[in-house]
Design a protein around this motif. Sequence first.
Motif, PDB file in Angstrom:
ATOM      1  N   PHE A 156       6.802   0.313   2.003  1.00 31.58           N
ATOM      2  CA  PHE A 156       5.378   0.490   2.329  1.00 31.58           C
ATOM      3  C   PHE A 156       4.420  -0.343   1.487  1.00 31.58           C
ATOM      4  N   ASN A 157       4.948  -1.293   0.711  1.00 31.83           N
ATOM      5  CA  ASN A 157       4.059  -2.163  -0.069  1.00 31.83           C
ATOM      6  C   ASN A 157       4.853  -3.381  -0.552  1.00 31.83           C
TER       7      ASN A 157
ATOM      8  N   LEU B  12      -1.151  -4.200  -0.400  1.00 28.61           N
ATOM      9  CA  LEU B  12      -1.122  -3.720   0.981  1.00 28.61           C
ATOM     10  C   LEU B  12      -0.137  -4.545   1.800  1.00 28.61           C
TER      11      LEU B  12
ATOM     12  N   SER C 208       3.302  -2.494   6.576  1.00 29.14           N
ATOM     13  CA  SER C 208       3.939  -1.188   6.746  1.00 29.14           C
ATOM     14  C   SER C 208       3.172  -0.067   6.056  1.00 29.14           C
ATOM     15  N   THR C 209       2.157  -0.393   5.259  1.00 34.64           N
ATOM     16  CA  THR C 209       1.443   0.622   4.482  1.00 34.64           C
ATOM     17  C   THR C 209       0.809   1.656   5.410  1.00 34.64           C
TER      18      THR C 209
ATOM     19  N   ALA D 240      -3.150   5.138   2.843  1.00 39.88           N
ATOM     20  CA  ALA D 240      -2.395   5.053   1.594  1.00 39.88           C
ATOM     21  C   ALA D 240      -3.040   4.045   0.647  1.00 39.88           C
TER      22      ALA D 240
ATOM     23  N   THR E 213      -3.041   1.192  -2.357  1.00 39.01           N
ATOM     24  CA  THR E 213      -2.272   0.106  -2.960  1.00 39.01           C
ATOM     25  C   THR E 213      -3.205  -0.646  -3.911  1.00 39.01           C
TER      26      THR E 213
ATOM     27  N   SER F 203      -5.719   2.486   2.722  1.00 36.77           N
ATOM     28  CA  SER F 203      -5.555   1.425   3.720  1.00 36.77           C
ATOM     29  C   SER F 203      -6.369   1.740   4.976  1.00 36.77           C
TER      30      SER F 203
ATOM     31  N   PRO G  23      -0.393   0.863  10.459  1.00 39.10           N
ATOM     32  CA  PRO G  23       0.818   0.100  10.130  1.00 39.10           C
ATOM     33  C   PRO G  23       1.574  -0.315  11.383  1.00 39.10           C
TER      34      PRO G  23
ATOM     35  N   PHE H 234       4.285   2.101  -5.166  1.00 41.91           N
ATOM     36  CA  PHE H 234       3.658   2.879  -4.092  1.00 41.91           C
ATOM     37  C   PHE H 234       3.479   4.345  -4.473  1.00 41.91           C
TER      38      PHE H 234
ATOM     39  N   ASN I 171      -0.054   7.101  -4.938  1.00 40.02           N
ATOM     40  CA  ASN I 171      -0.263   8.054  -3.848  1.00 40.02           C
ATOM     41  C   ASN I 171       0.207   9.454  -4.219  1.00 40.02           C
TER      42      ASN I 171
END
Length: 299
Positions: free
Chosen positions: A134-135, A143, A146-147, A151, A153, A160, A164, A216, A220
């Motif tokens: 995801f990053n 970013l 897939s992020t 979410a 970053t 974001s 995604p 990631f 988060n």
Amino acid sequence: MSARKRKAIEETHPQDELLRTDRLPHIWCAGCGIGTVFNCVLSAIRKSETPRDDIAMVCGIGCTGRMGGYLNLDSFHTTHGRAIPFATGLKLARPQTSVLVASGDGDLLAIGGNHFIHAARRNMDLTVICVNNFNYGMTGGQLAPSTPFGAKTTTSMIGSPEEPFNFCQLAAAAGAVYVARWTSLHIRRLTESISEAMKKPGFSFVEVLTPCPTSFGRRNKIRSSIELVRFYHEQSVVRNNINPNEAALDFNDKIVLGKFVDIERPTFMDNYRLVNRRELGDWPKLQREVLLPEKENGG
């Protein structure tokens, strides 16, 4: 059993035959899921019973790209986003080789996205394993395509604002004959899926969701790998044979896993041989009726 023999057994890892042990320990962070995925790849290679001289791995740039350096088989560490064209050239030059591509979400589907689409369209005989954390984990946690929406970053500090990619939907729409998604928690299913993908003629795609606690997770509020694995366990649901359109990644809903596509269609090499035979057979007629009139008319 002697103490010496017992010590030798204890110091030997079951996967040593497929590992470049002189390059260990690996570079992956504590809690990273890539090591687990790598072990599944090794197990799938064993399960496939493919001769070692007929297997090659091509990797791109990033955390996952280091897999090729630890694999005791022919392996290639390529430039950023170019793993699939390198793998395509290898497959065309040596068709008997089972070619694995292992790389991250950013490498394969951001800078390498166009290559991914056209390899699937052509149905190149490749097994592509995308480790999705995801990053951009190696370069600071930026970013990525897939992020998840919302979410955080390093380049989306308040969350974001982008939806995604659904990589499985993209692979299926582009023409992949095998599409599956698992997490690094689903070891047996992931190993089985990679093994199936290796045996499948054509473009096969296996997405693996993995923890990235360093880049990631900590941004988060999921700071440990155990928390991330628990999250996958609680949020995942397996739904095989569904349309990948229904498997969008949404952290506020269930994460849909499973084998989504398993179909048959001619590979690029099948079509290449077919067209080559047809053109050679019809070449005089094609030359008379098409090429020569165009040349006479200044075409």
